[in-house]
Every structure is written in C-alpha cells, then in structure tokens.
Write an enzyme that holds these catalytic residues in place. Structure first.
Site, PDB file in Angstrom:
ATOM      1  N   ALA A 254       0.784  -1.233   0.000  1.00 45.39           N
ATOM      2  CA  ALA A 254       0.000   0.000   0.000  1.00 45.39           C
ATOM      3  C   ALA A 254       0.819   1.288   0.000  1.00 45.39           C
ATOM      4  O   ALA A 254       0.283   2.347  -0.334  1.00 45.39           O
ATOM      5  CB  ALA A 254      -0.939   0.019   1.208  1.00 45.39           C
ATOM      6  N   GLY A 255       2.100   1.246   0.399  1.00 44.12           N
ATOM      7  CA  GLY A 255       2.860   2.477   0.483  1.00 44.12           C
ATOM      8  C   GLY A 255       3.107   3.110  -0.878  1.00 44.12           C
ATOM      9  O   GLY A 255       3.265   2.391  -1.867  1.00 44.12           O
ATOM     10  N   GLY A 257       0.518   5.208  -0.251  1.00 46.31           N
ATOM     11  CA  GLY A 257      -0.862   5.383   0.172  1.00 46.31           C
ATOM     12  C   GLY A 257      -1.817   5.991  -0.827  1.00 46.31           C
ATOM     13  O   GLY A 257      -3.006   6.131  -0.520  1.00 46.31           O
ATOM     14  N   CYS A 373       4.227   0.192 -12.295  1.00 48.03           N
ATOM     15  CA  CYS A 373       4.504   1.454 -12.987  1.00 48.03           C
ATOM     16  C   CYS A 373       5.691   1.227 -13.902  1.00 48.03           C
ATOM     17  O   CYS A 373       6.760   1.825 -13.751  1.00 48.03           O
ATOM     18  CB  CYS A 373       4.782   2.577 -11.990  1.00 48.03           C
ATOM     19  SG  CYS A 373       4.876   4.191 -12.793  1.00 48.03           S
TER      20      CYS A 373
END
Length: 435
Positions: A254-255, A257, A373
């Site tokens: 999740a970081g 966020g 990404c």
C-alpha cells in the site's frame, strides 16, 4: 543563497549519495530561503540536468577528450550543470561559462577553475542538436534513437518490445517533459467541483489539474484530496468496478498510500472496508496519514505481503508490486540513468511471489489487480503469464472493458497506459478472476 550553489549541493547528493532528486530538491528548497524565481531556477537546473545526465556525460567526454573517471566527481557535477545551462536552457555562453567557473571556485577551489573554464568553452562549440549529431554519427537506428531521445539503449529496446516503431520517438520525448501535478479527490469526502480553478482530468472521474501548488487547495490541506497521477487513479478505479462478491478489500503493497486512499473511499461507498498492508514501517506511516481523513472503513498494518498473516479473505486485491519505475521516468528524472537491466531481473521473483500471495488472499470469484509502474514485459505480461500457468483456477479478465473511455490502452487482455498517448504514467494493469 546562490541558486546555482543550491542546485550543485542537491546534485552532489543525487550522484554521490544515491539520493532521489525530487525528495532532496523539495527539502532543500524548503530551507534555502529563495524567492519564487530563484527556486524555479534551482528546480530547472536539478531536474533538467538529471533528466539529460547521460547525454551530458557523453557530450562532456566528447568535448574534453577525456573520460569522466579522470575528473573529480564534484567537477563532473559542475560540468553537468554547466552543460544544462548551455545546451538545455540555452543561456548565453558568457553567462553559462562564467557562472560555472565561479561556482567551481566557491565549491571545489581555485585550482580547478582553469580546467572547468576550458571544458565549458569546448562545450559551447555546438548547441544541443549539434552535439547530438556528433554523438549519433555512425550509430545504428536504436542507438541513434536512444541518443536523440536521451535514454539508455536498453530502455529504448524495452519500449520497442511493446510499442509500434513509429511511436517510439514520441514515447521517449514524453518522458522528457515534467508532468503537471494531478489532483485526486477522496470519494465520499470531496468532489472535483470544489477544487478551486480545477480542470477535470481527461479520464478519471476523481482527477483534476489546477494552477498553483496543490497545498493551496483547502481539500488537499484537509486530507480530503491529494496528489496522484491519473494512471494510478485509473487502475484503482478499474479494480473497484470489476464484478466481485461482497467482502473486504486488500491493498497488498500500500505504500505510500495514494491508491489505498482511493480504494478506501470506493470500498466505503460499496459498504465494505479496506486493509492496507505495507512492509516498511516508515511507508506504513505515510499510508496511515493518507487514510487519516476517513473516519472509519480502513485498517493499516505493517506486514510482509509474501508472508501474509491472513487467509483467503478478500473480494478485491490490489497488488501494486515493487518495480523498476520505468513508467514514471518523466517525474523521476535521474532514474533512467540509475536503473539497469539487472534491476528488472532482480525484481522478478518478488513480483511473482506477491502475485501468488494476492491470488491466495482472494475469495472464490474475487478479483486481483496486478499493477506495475513499468511497461517492461519482464515486469508485466511475463510475470502474469508465469503465475497464471501455476494457477489453473485463475483466469485473465479483459481489463480494457473496465476503462472503456480510455482509447488505445489495450495490451491484449491487459491495460498499458502511456504518457504520450494518455498523459499518464506508463501504468500496467492485469485483472485476474480467482476460482
């Protein structure tokens, strides 16, 4: 404070300490006491130099007739900044040469000023296009494309593996233009219409762009909105409206966020909650801060996604795995010169294991979103293909169906976004249904 000195100090941290340019630059500008004009100069000097660093290194070697390894690292950084002023910013020769020599005197010492002066004058023999002609002489087509597009050849080869040849120049050029920050509203907490002076994003219903610093927006200061690339918004949105049974959602990595905040709002709207898991404790704090505006519906934990403490419990799982970041080269200017093919290879086993655990965390008929990404096949389709071969009960969904208004995004059954096509980071998304 001399803005060129500030830029030099930042660049020394980037090249000498392997620091991230955007983070060091932000911290340095916060304490430098510069006015808006000088702060803009520092930003252009640092970002522009980092973006074209590999090109400038080749130009410096060609102009000076010597390898960079024969020069002090600090002198190399001085020449890189000088090259950007001459070739990238097109400052007048006298101003660029004199300011670089003065900076050399103030930072390294009088003894290097003659050398810096001589090399800077040789750099001024051509403009940037002229030097690219020199460097590209005799190069094969891919090498020439890499030189003129300011990328290492291996990245050009990775792009060529997934893009039509006629699009390669535009794709590389898009990475050389710094993006304007994109805002995102938190579902249930804010609406795009309340963002002052905002223009709605092209595809995301939660995104917008606006003049001025994001912190000038009241909703951003209150945590009801934030900054998030539109591509990142789109992959979270696609997962949220893919058919799945009722139940809680999981963000496996999740970081820091951004996606977790968007997923949390979307989960609350569907009457459920989100578990945000992050391995690194300092990044977990960033996740909790990002989720802080929600009064309920979120749980944040420090956990290793490859060794989850939960069972098969989640209806939707986001696996935004660690990757090379080749899809965000426009916002991380130095990373193209810092990364290598070996970095991509080294991440492969972790990416596959995280996807396996994402599948293992999903209830029957639930959905997994595998996200990177990066457009590199070794981090995208090859990872998904390998893991699907091990899990006959998991099947690929046709992800473009979830973003029907986004043109030219289909990569087979998956989605690949591009800066030159969509104005987003080069985000990849595969959606998997788990039996």
């Amino acid at each position: 404070m001399n803005p060129r000195r500030v830029a030099f100090d930042v660049l020394r941290q980037v090249t000498g300490e392997d620091a991230y340019a955007n983070l060091v630059l932000s911290k340095r500008l916060a304490t430098a006491g510069l006015d808006t004009r000088d702060a803009g100069l520092v930003t252009e000097l640092v970002s522009g130099t980092c973006r074209l660093m590999g090109t400038y290194d080749r130009v410096i070697e060609a102009a000076s007739g010597r390898a960079l390894s024969t020069l002090q690292p600090a002198v190399v950084d001085l020449l890189r900044l000088g090259a950007h002023q001459l070739l990238g910013m097109r400052m007048k020769k006298y101003a660029a040469v004199t300011s670089t020599v003065d900076l050399a005197r103030a930072t390294v010492g009088q003894r290097v000023t003659g050398l810096v002066n001589a090399i800077m004058r040789k750099l001024s023999a051509h403009d940037l296009d002229g030097w690219l002609d020199v460097l590209a002489a005799g190069a094969d087509p891919l090498d020439e494309l890499a030189i003129r597009g300011h990328h290492p050849r291996w990245i050009v080869e990775a792009y060529a593996d997934v893009l039509p040849a006629e699009e390669l120049p535009a794709a590389l050029a898009a990475n050389n233009v710094a993006p304007h920050p994109t805002l995102v509203v938190r579902p249930g907490l804010a609406k795009v219409q309340e963002l002052r002076g905002a223009t709605p994003a092209r595809f995301s219903p939660f995104g917008a762009t606006a003049e001025g610093a994001p912190s000038e927006q009241t909703a951003v200061r209150q945590g009801r909105a934030g900054v998030q690339d539109e591509g990142s918004q789109l992959v979270a949105w696609a997962l949220s409206h893919t058919a799945a049974p009722e139940g809680p959602w999981l963000d496996l990595c999740a970081g820091p966020g951004g996606k977790a905040s968007l997923l949390a709002g979307l989960a609350r709207q569907q009457g459920t909650w989100l578990l945000a898991s992050e391995l690194q404790e300092h990044r977990t704090r960033l996740v909790a801060q990002s989720l802080g505006a929600y009064p309920d519906g979120t749980v944040t934990v420090v956990a290793d996604g490859t060794k989850p403490a939960w069972g098969r419990a989640f209806s939707r799982v986001m696996a935004d795995v660690p990757c090379s970041g080749l899809g965000a080269l426009r916002r991380r200017p130095e990373s193209r010169w810092r990364r290598s093919p070996e970095d991509v290879t080294a991440l492969g086993s972790l990416q596959r294991e995280l996807l396996r655990k994402a599948i293992a965390s999903t209830v029957p008929r639930g959905v997994v979103a595998y996200v990177t990404c990066s457009p590199h096949r070794a981090e995208t389709v090859e990872v998904v293909n390998d893991v699907l071969a091990e899990h006959p009960g998991a099947t690929r969904l046709h992800a473009p169906d979830m973003l029907p208004d986004v043109p030219d995004a289909a990569l087979g059954d998956d989605i690949q976004l591009w800066p030159h096509r969509h104005g987003t980071d080069a985000m990849y998304l595969a959606l998997l249904s788990v039996e």
